[in-house]
Design an enzyme around this catalytic site. Structure first.
Site, PDB file in Angstrom:
ATOM      1  N   LEU A   1      -3.739  -1.733  -1.819  1.00 53.72           N
ATOM      2  CA  LEU A   1      -3.780  -2.750  -2.623  1.00 53.72           C
ATOM      3  C   LEU A   1      -4.070  -4.169  -2.224  1.00 53.72           C
ATOM      4  CD1 LEU A   1      -2.786  -3.867  -5.449  1.00 53.72           C
ATOM      5  CD2 LEU A   1      -0.583  -4.061  -4.629  1.00 53.72           C
TER       6      LEU A   1
ATOM      7  N   CYS B   1       1.063  -1.213  -0.029  1.00 59.74           N
ATOM      8  CA  CYS B   1      -0.121   0.066   0.057  1.00 59.74           C
ATOM      9  C   CYS B   1       0.852   1.205   0.125  1.00 59.74           C
ATOM     10  CB  CYS B   1      -0.984   0.027   1.446  1.00 59.74           C
ATOM     11  SG  CYS B   1      -1.755  -1.609   1.495  1.00 59.74           S
TER      12      CYS B   1
ATOM     13  N   GLY C   1       2.762  -3.146   3.751  1.00 61.85           N
ATOM     14  CA  GLY C   1       3.717  -4.016   3.934  1.00 61.85           C
ATOM     15  C   GLY C   1       3.012  -5.435   4.027  1.00 61.85           C
TER      16      GLY C   1
ATOM     17  N   GLY D   1      14.455 -12.206  -6.500  1.00 57.17           N
ATOM     18  CA  GLY D   1      15.809 -12.600  -5.647  1.00 57.17           C
ATOM     19  C   GLY D   1      16.654 -11.637  -5.168  1.00 57.17           C
TER      20      GLY D   1
END
Length: 619
Positions: free
Chosen positions: A46, A2, A72, A359
Site C-alpha cells: 500500500l 502492507c 509498517g 486515539g
C-alpha cells in the site's frame, strides 16, 4: 502499510504468489515474490511514502546479500538515514523508510532494533549468514504469525496466508478456543490452529540452521520518576504528544483523523490540526440508538478545531451486510463487536484518504477503562464469602431489568460481581471478557473440557502479571502492564489492523509512540488516576485546547446496540449459527442461553456474540 508472507524451505514461486494473494487487500498497489534457493519473501504494498517503483518490496541491498519484506512505518527513519549517510558507506536510491531499515540492519545487525521507532513487522533474510530475522514492534501494532513445520518455516501477516502452504496443519487448538471463550480473542502466542503461533510484541525471532530462537528487544519499565512534579509532567506530555502526532503526519498520500468525540481522538485531532497549515479531515460514524451515538460530540470538536468533517450513520440493516463482509476475511474468532463500526468507519474514511490517525492506547496506558474504577471497590468485596457476590447478583437481577443501553447499570453490576468467581489476578479479565471458568465447563462437551491443558484458561494472565518490570509493588502498574500485553495487543490493535487493512487504509496511533509510552509508564498512579477517573493528566493537558464537555464526559466506548440487534434484526442469523449442532458445545445449554436473552429474562449479549463469532469462523 502492507502485508507480508514467506517461507524458508519447500515450495516455489507459485506458492509464494498464492500466499500473498490471500492478503492482497493489505497492499493492493503492488505484489511481488522474491525467491532464491529455498528462501521465499513476498510483499503486498500500500503506497504511503515514496510512491515510486524503486520502493517496491521485497527489497535487496546493493550486493543482493540481504533481502527485506516490511509492513509498517519507521517514524525516525530520516534521523537513521542521516546517521548512515555520515558513514559514507551507503548510497540510497529511494526516499523510503524501507531502504533505511535494510541498511540499518546491514550496519548494526540485531542491535538496530533498539534504534528504530514506529509500527512494524518485517522479515530480513541475511544470505551472508543464512539467517532469517523477524521482528514485531514494541506495542504490537502490526501482526505476524509463524509455523515451524520441521522441514520448513512459514510466516505471514495473517493466518490465511500460512494455511495456503501445504506443510501448515489446520488441526484446531482447543486450548486456544478455551482461551478465546474467556478473552473474546485468542491471546498471544496462540492461534486457532496448533501449528501456528503469534510473535509477541517487542520480540524478534531468529531462524538459524532450522532452529528458532525468540528474544525480547525492549521491555516496558514502570520505575516511577519521583523527581517530576505535575506541572512539569503536563508540559512534557504536551510536548511528546505534539511530536508523536507531528511525525505521524508524514505521508505522500491523503491523510485524516478518526474522530469519535471522545477525549483520545479529540486530542489527536487537536495536535494534527496544530501541525498542519490546512484543515485536517476528520471522520466519524453514528447510530440511530442515542445511547450509542456520539456524532454530536464529534461535531462539537470538529467545529472547535475547524476541521473538514465527514460523518455517516451505521444502521442495523447495514450491519447485517457488514457481518458477512468482515467474517469472510477474518481467519480467527474475535468477539469485540466494535470491529463492525470500526470496519465501516475505515471503509467510509478510505473513500477520501489512505492514512488515518487514531486515539488507541490511551485507555490502557492511563487507566481509562471503567474496570479501573471497579479496582478501587474490589478491596471492599474480595474478603467476603464466595457465595455473597452471587447472592447480590441474584438480587440485583430481580430488581433491575436487563437493559439494551450501552454499558447499562445492570450490565455494570453483573460484570463487576462475576469477577469474584476467580483469583485476584484474574478479576480484570472476567470484568472485560466472555465466559467464566464455571460457565465454560457448563457449555463445553465433557470430552473437550477434559482434553484441555489449562481448564480455567487463565494461566497466561499470571505470566503477564509476574513479568511487569519495576512496578514498585504498585498493583496499578502491574494491571496496566497486563492490559497493554493482552487487551491492547490482541483486541484493540487486532481490531484496528483488520478493520483498516481490509479496506486498504493505514491507521497510526500517536499514543503508542515509544517516547510517549515510556514517559507515561514512568508516572505515578496519582497522575493517571484521580477521584475515580482515569486519564487525569491527559485531561489537564487538554483543558483549553478542546471543549470541556469532551474532557469531562464519561467514557462511552465504541460499541453497537448488540443486545437489541440480537433480539430483533440479527435474530435469525444469530440463532442459525449459534444453535447449529457441533462437536464442541452442549447444544441444550446454548439453547437455554439464547432463550433467556431473546425472552428478555437476561442480557447475554457478550456470551452469545462470543459463541456466534467462534462458530461463524468454524463453519
Amino acid at each position: 502499510m502492507c502485508g507480508i508472507a514467506g517461507f524458508i524451505g519447500k515450495g516455489g514461486e507459485g506458492l509464494g504468489h498464492k500466499m500473498i494473494q490471500t492478503i492482497s487487500y493489505r497492499g493492493p498497489d503492488f505484489q511481488k515474490v522474491f525467491l532464491r534457493d529455498n528462501v521465499c519473501l513476498t510483499h503486498a504494498r500500500l503506497r504511503i511514502l515514496d510512491l515510486s517503483e524503486a520502493s517496491n518490496q521485497p527489497m535487496l541491498n546493493a550486493d543482493n546479500s540481504i533481502a527485506l519484506t516490511f509492513n509498517g512505518e519507521i517514524y525516525n527513519y530520516q534521523e537513521l538515514k542521516n546517521e548512515l549517510l555520515a558513514l559514507n558507506k551507503y548510497e540510497f536510491k529511494t526516499t523510503s523508510d524501507t531502504e533505511v531499515l535494510l541498511y540499518a540492519y546491514q550496519e548494526f545487525g540485531e542491535k538496530f532494533l533498539d534504534q528504530i521507532s514506529g509500527m512494524f513487522v518485517f522479515a530480513i533474510y541475511d544470505f551472508r549468514n543464512n539467517k532469517l530475522l523477524i521482528a514485531r514492534d514494541r506495542m504490537g501494532k502490526k501482526p505476524i504469525y509463524y509455523c515451524h513445520s520441521g522441514s520448513s518455516f512459514i510466516f505471514g501477516s495473517e493466518v490465511k496466508a500460512l494455511l495456503v502452504h501445504p506443510e501448515v496443519s489446520s488441526e484446531l487448538n482447543y486450548d486456544a478456543i478455551n482461551q478465546y471463550l474467556t478473552f473474546d480473542y485468542i491471546p498471544t502466542p496462540n492461534s486457532l490452529y496448533k501449528s501456528i503461533s503469534k510473535l509477541a510484541p517487542a520480540h524478534y525471532l531468529i531462524l538459524d540452521n532450522n532452529k528458532i530462537e525468540i528474544k525480547p528487544f525492549w521491555q516496558p519499565d514502570y520505575k516511577t520518576d519521583s523527581n517530576i512534579d505535575f506541572s512539569a509532567a503536563k508540559s512534557k506530555l504536551d510536548e511528546l504528544l505534539n511530536h508523536a502526532t507531528k511525525i505521524r503526519l508524514m505521508s505522500d498520500v491523503p491523510l485524516g483523523v478518526f474522530l469519535s468525540g471522545g477525549l483520545d481522538s479529540s486530542a489527536v485531532a487537536y495536535y494534527a490540526q496544530k501541525n498542519t497549515n490546512q484543515r485536517i479531515k476528520t471522520y466519524s460514524i453514528g447510530f440511530e440508538d442515542k445511547s450509542y451515538d456520539e456524532k454530536d460530540y464529534a461535531q462539537l470538536v470538529s467545529k472547535h478545531l475547524d476541521t473538514e468533517h465527514y460523518e455517516s450513520i451505521l444502521t442495523p440493516k447495514m450491519t447485517l451486510g457488514l457481518i458477512d463482509e468482515v467474517f469472510s476475511k477474518l481467519d480467527e474468532p474475535f468477539a469485540d463487536a466494535s470491529i463492525l463500526p470500526t470496519y465501516y468507519l475505515s471503509k467510509f474514511t478510505r473513500e477520501h484518504v489512505t492514512v488515518a490517525l487514531g486515539g488507541d492506547g490511551s485507555d490502557e496506558l492511563l487507566a481509562g477503562y471503567p474496570t479501573f474504577i471497579s479496582e478501587e471497590f474490589r478491596h471492599f468485596i474480595q474478603y467476603l464469602p464466595n457465595f455473597l457476590p452471587r447472592q447480590i447478583l441474584k438480587i440485583s437481577s430481580l430488581i433491575l431489568s436487563p437493559s439494551d443501553n450501552n454499558i447499562s447499570l445492570d450490565f455494570k453490576i453483573k460484570q463487576f460481581l462475576r469477577g469474584f468467581e476467580s483469583q485476584v489476578n484474574h478479576i480484570h479479565q472476567l470484568w472485560l471478557g466472555g465466559f467464566t471458568p464455571f460457565e465454560k465447563k457448563d457449555i463445553l462437551r465433557p470430552e473437550i473440557f477434559q482434553s484441555l491443558t489449562d481448564n480455567a484458561g487463565m494461566r497466561i494472565i499470571d505470566s503477564h502479571f509476574s513479568s511487569a518490570k519495576n512496578y514498585n509493588a504498585d498493583a496499578w502498574h502491574s494491571i496496566i502492564h497486563y492490559y497493554c500485553q493482552t487487551y491492547l495487543v490482541d483486541d484493540i490493535l487486532f481490531k484496528v489492523d483488520r478493520a483498516s487493512m481490509y479496506n486498504s487504509l493505514e491507521v497510526r496511533a500517536p499514543f503508542l509512540d515509544r517516547a510517549v509510552v515510556e514517559f507515561l509508564n514512568s508516572l505515578p498512579k496519582s497522575m493517571k488516576y484521580k477521584n475515580l477517573q482515569g486519564k487525569h493528566i491527559l485531561k489537564e493537558v487538554m483543558r483549553g485546547k478542546i471543549p470541556s464537555a469532551i474532557i469531562d464526559r464519561p467514557k462511552k466506548g465504541f460499541g453497537i446496540p448488540l443486545s437489541k440487534w440480537i433480539r430483533e434484526d440479527l435474530k435469525n442469523e444469530i440463532e442459525s449459527v449459534v444453535l447449529a449442532k457441533d462437536h464442541i458445545f452442549e447444544h441444550q445449554k446454548l439453547e437455554k442461553l439464547v432463550w433467556e436473552h431473546q425472552s428478555g429474562k437476561a442480557n447475554h449479549r457478550k456470551l452469545i456474540w462470543n459463541l456466534y463469532c467462534l462458530k461463524k469462523i468454524l463453519k
